[in-house]
Design an enzyme around this catalytic site. Structure first.
Site, PDB file in Angstrom:
ATOM      1  N   TYR A   1      34.574  41.646  40.656  1.00  0.00           N
ATOM      2  CA  TYR A   1      34.783  42.381  41.908  1.00  0.00           C
ATOM      3  C   TYR A   1      34.208  43.795  41.846  1.00  0.00           C
ATOM      4  CZ  TYR A   1      37.817  38.734  43.734  1.00  0.00           C
ATOM      5  OH  TYR A   1      38.294  37.543  44.215  1.00  0.00           O
TER       6      TYR A   1
ATOM      7  N   ARG B   1      37.592  53.233  42.523  1.00  0.00           N
ATOM      8  CA  ARG B   1      38.751  53.324  43.416  1.00  0.00           C
ATOM      9  C   ARG B   1      38.457  52.671  44.765  1.00  0.00           C
ATOM     10  NH1 ARG B   1      37.939  59.768  43.806  1.00  0.00           N
ATOM     11  NH2 ARG B   1      39.839  59.892  42.571  1.00  0.00           N
TER      12      ARG B   1
ATOM     13  N   LYS C   1      42.775  57.938  37.344  1.00  0.00           N
ATOM     14  CA  LYS C   1      42.820  56.577  37.902  1.00  0.00           C
ATOM     15  C   LYS C   1      44.258  56.035  37.881  1.00  0.00           C
ATOM     16  CE  LYS C   1      41.845  52.496  39.240  1.00  0.00           C
ATOM     17  NZ  LYS C   1      41.559  52.261  40.652  1.00  0.00           N
TER      18      LYS C   1
ATOM     19  N   ASN D   1      47.119  55.165  41.314  1.00  0.00           N
ATOM     20  CA  ASN D   1      47.875  53.946  41.599  1.00  0.00           C
ATOM     21  C   ASN D   1      49.369  54.129  41.375  1.00  0.00           C
ATOM     22  OD1 ASN D   1      45.782  52.470  42.573  1.00  0.00           O
ATOM     23  ND2 ASN D   1      45.211  51.613  40.602  1.00  0.00           N
TER      24      ASN D   1
ATOM     25  N   GLY E   1      52.349  44.033  44.879  1.00  0.00           N
ATOM     26  CA  GLY E   1      51.538  43.055  44.163  1.00  0.00           C
ATOM     27  C   GLY E   1      50.132  43.544  43.931  1.00  0.00           C
TER      28      GLY E   1
ATOM     29  N   CYS F   1      46.208  46.039  40.735  1.00  0.00           N
ATOM     30  CA  CYS F   1      46.058  47.466  40.410  1.00  0.00           C
ATOM     31  C   CYS F   1      47.405  48.194  40.437  1.00  0.00           C
ATOM     32  CB  CYS F   1      45.088  48.128  41.383  1.00  0.00           C
ATOM     33  SG  CYS F   1      43.374  47.682  41.072  1.00  0.00           S
TER      34      CYS F   1
ATOM     35  N   PHE G   1      49.521  39.251  48.678  1.00  0.00           N
ATOM     36  CA  PHE G   1      50.233  40.430  48.190  1.00  0.00           C
ATOM     37  C   PHE G   1      50.242  41.583  49.187  1.00  0.00           C
ATOM     38  CE2 PHE G   1      46.119  41.845  46.345  1.00  0.00           C
ATOM     39  CZ  PHE G   1      46.158  43.210  46.651  1.00  0.00           C
TER      40      PHE G   1
ATOM     41  N   ARG H   1      47.229  37.444  43.818  1.00  0.00           N
ATOM     42  CA  ARG H   1      47.488  37.963  42.467  1.00  0.00           C
ATOM     43  C   ARG H   1      48.702  38.890  42.430  1.00  0.00           C
ATOM     44  NH1 ARG H   1      41.690  39.972  40.464  1.00  0.00           N
ATOM     45  NH2 ARG H   1      41.479  40.477  42.669  1.00  0.00           N
TER      46      ARG H   1
END
Ligand SMILES: NC(=O)c1ccc[n+]([C@@H]2O[C@H](COP(=O)([O-])OP(=O)(O)OC[C@H]3O[C@@H](n4cnc5c(N)ncnc54)[C@H](O)[C@@H]3O)[C@@H](O)[C@H]2O)c1
Length: 413
Positions: free
Chosen positions: A15, A154, A206, A210, A257, A260, A321, A329
């Site tokens: 991805y 990001r 990073k 999150n 979910g 990340c 999610f 995921r």
């Protein structure tokens, strides 16, 4: 890889790695993708893609047919080496950087003076320094002669191409020269601002981004549980509180979910267990929320059985999610759906409008129904994810509705 030297070598064509490779190649820079998955390599070399991302198919087709991108199951020489392989977490919530380490080891024999080595994978603090030590222990002659930097990603899935090009980037070198050279490299294909710092700060940045989202969502989720007990409408409460000019509370849901936000905070907690109290608690609150939701669903079902003397038909609306995607995921809604498979006091129907009913991702669920059909047959309708299809359903007062994600809430701050 062919003998011809590619300027950029990217490990991991998923991805992140594949759109990055294609975007760089679009700027007429020769890029090689290195992936251990042969299917991925063959697909890319045909000019096709193996993931779902708007605009990526055309871009890959274009750069492969023009000879600017090719993929291989073997690494080779390059000017810039980039790592975009997975960094999952273990059962004990500890980061697994073995993929990054493995690729670093594969790259080491090809490194030459003047090369730039970049890690883009989300990593625990100190990983770049660790890989630096690994490189120089194997190739001491390169010390001070190559550039090493950490540059996190990001992007938002669904908007990856646009965000890769236009988002600001944080670039953390192991020294000033590495930050400068890495920034010069990103300037070739990124239009957003390039912010230079050191490797550790970039790694932490990073994880902080999150974790900040996770903590904010945990606050909303905690409030939702308190409001339920207090008999207060959480959606109205948040709407009103957000009328304060400096308050911006997020919306609660059935948990957190994805690969990340539900994962990265643990990278901080596992390394700084004593210091990361809010971050850990937020993770625990967000992990607890689906259990709480589960409890609520079961108690409503049991009350129904008591009142009507029969099992209710229950429609579980949404498995992804987050709203309007097909990604399952780490999905808390999927967790709830799986738990319901073992609960025999109801006849349960599963609904995920973003996936075809015969999708292999739904293989565990026997009764997958389209949105309207599930709503029509259900006695109890449980909204787990606020997909747009659910918002369009007309309310039928004969149904019991449990709204855990604000589908029925028209109040938005
Ligand atoms: N996907 C996102 O939205 C996103 C956003 C920000 C950061 N990240 C981070 O970027 C990194 C990559 O994530 P992704 O979503 O692209 O992963 P992914 O699973 O989509 O792709 C990873 C690719 O790496 C390949 N790979 C695995 N081990 C390898 C090895 N040893 N050598 C070569 N190739 C190997 C796999 O075959 C796969 O094609 C992770 O650290 C992730 O946390 C992802």
């Amino acid at each position: 890889m062919s003998d011809e030297r590619s300027r950029i070598l990217i490990a991991g064509l998923g991805y992140i790695g594949l759109p990055t490779a294609a975007l760089i190649a679009r700027n007429q820079i020769k890029v090689s993708g290195f992936d251990i998955n042969e299917h991925v390599v063959n697909t890319v070399n045909r000019g096709e893609i193996h993931i779902v991302e708007p605009g990526l198919g055309d871009l890959v087709q274009h750069v492969v047919s023009n000879g600017y991108l090719k993929a291989s199951t073997e690494p080779g020489k390059a000017d810039v080496f980039m790592i975009a392989v997975p960094t999952p977490f273990t059962k004990n919530n500890e980061p697994d950087i073995s993929f990054v380490e493995e690729v670093t080891r594969r790259f080491i024999p090809f490194l030459e003076e003047g090369n730039l080595f970049i890690i883009e994978s989300t990593c625990p603090v100190g990983t770049t320094e660790k890989m630096t030590r690994l490189i120089f222990s194997e190739r001491p002659e390169l010390e001070g002669k190559i550039y090493i930097a950490y540059c996190p990603e990001r992007v938002l899935p669904g908007k990856v191409i646009d965000e890769l090009e236009n988002n600001d980037r944080v670039i953390g070198g192991i020294d000033q020269a590495s930050s400068d050279i890495a920034a010069k490299f990103y300037a070739l294909f990124v239009r957003g601002e390039l912010h230079r710092t050191n490797a550790k700060t970039a790694e932490m940045c990073k994880l902080t981004e999150n974790s900040a989202r996770d903590v904010s969502i945990a606050f909303a989720n905690e409030l939702s549980i308190i409001c339920d007990k207090a008999g207060i409408n959480i959606w109205e409460l948040i709407y009103l509180a957000n009328k304060h000019p400096r308050i911006n509370i997020l919306q609660p849901g059935v948990g957190v979910g994805g690969h990340c936000i539900a994962v990265d905070p643990w990278f901080i907690v596992s390394e700084f267990p004593l210091e990361s109290k809010i971050i850990r608690t937020a993770r625990e609150i967000n992990n607890y929320k689906p259990l709480w939701v589960m409890d609520r669903i079961k108690s409503v079902i049991l009350r129904y059985v008591e009142l009507h003397g029969r099992k209710p038909r229950v429609a579980l609306m949404g498995l992804a999610f987050k709203p309007d995607i097909d990604d399952l995921r780490e999905s808390p809604a999927l967790y709830i759906a799986n738990e319901m498979l073992h609960f025999d006091k109801a006849e349960v129907f599963y609904v995920e409008p973003n996936l075809p009913s015969d999708s292999s991702k739904l293989a565990d669920f026997r009764s997958v129904l389209p949105v309207n059909e599930a709503y029509a047959v259900a006695d109890i309708v449980v909204f787990l994810v606020a997909h747009r299809e659910f918002r369009q359903l007309e309310i039928d007062d004969r149904k019991i509705e449990l709204d855990f994600c604000g589908v029925r809430n028209s109040l938005k701050a």
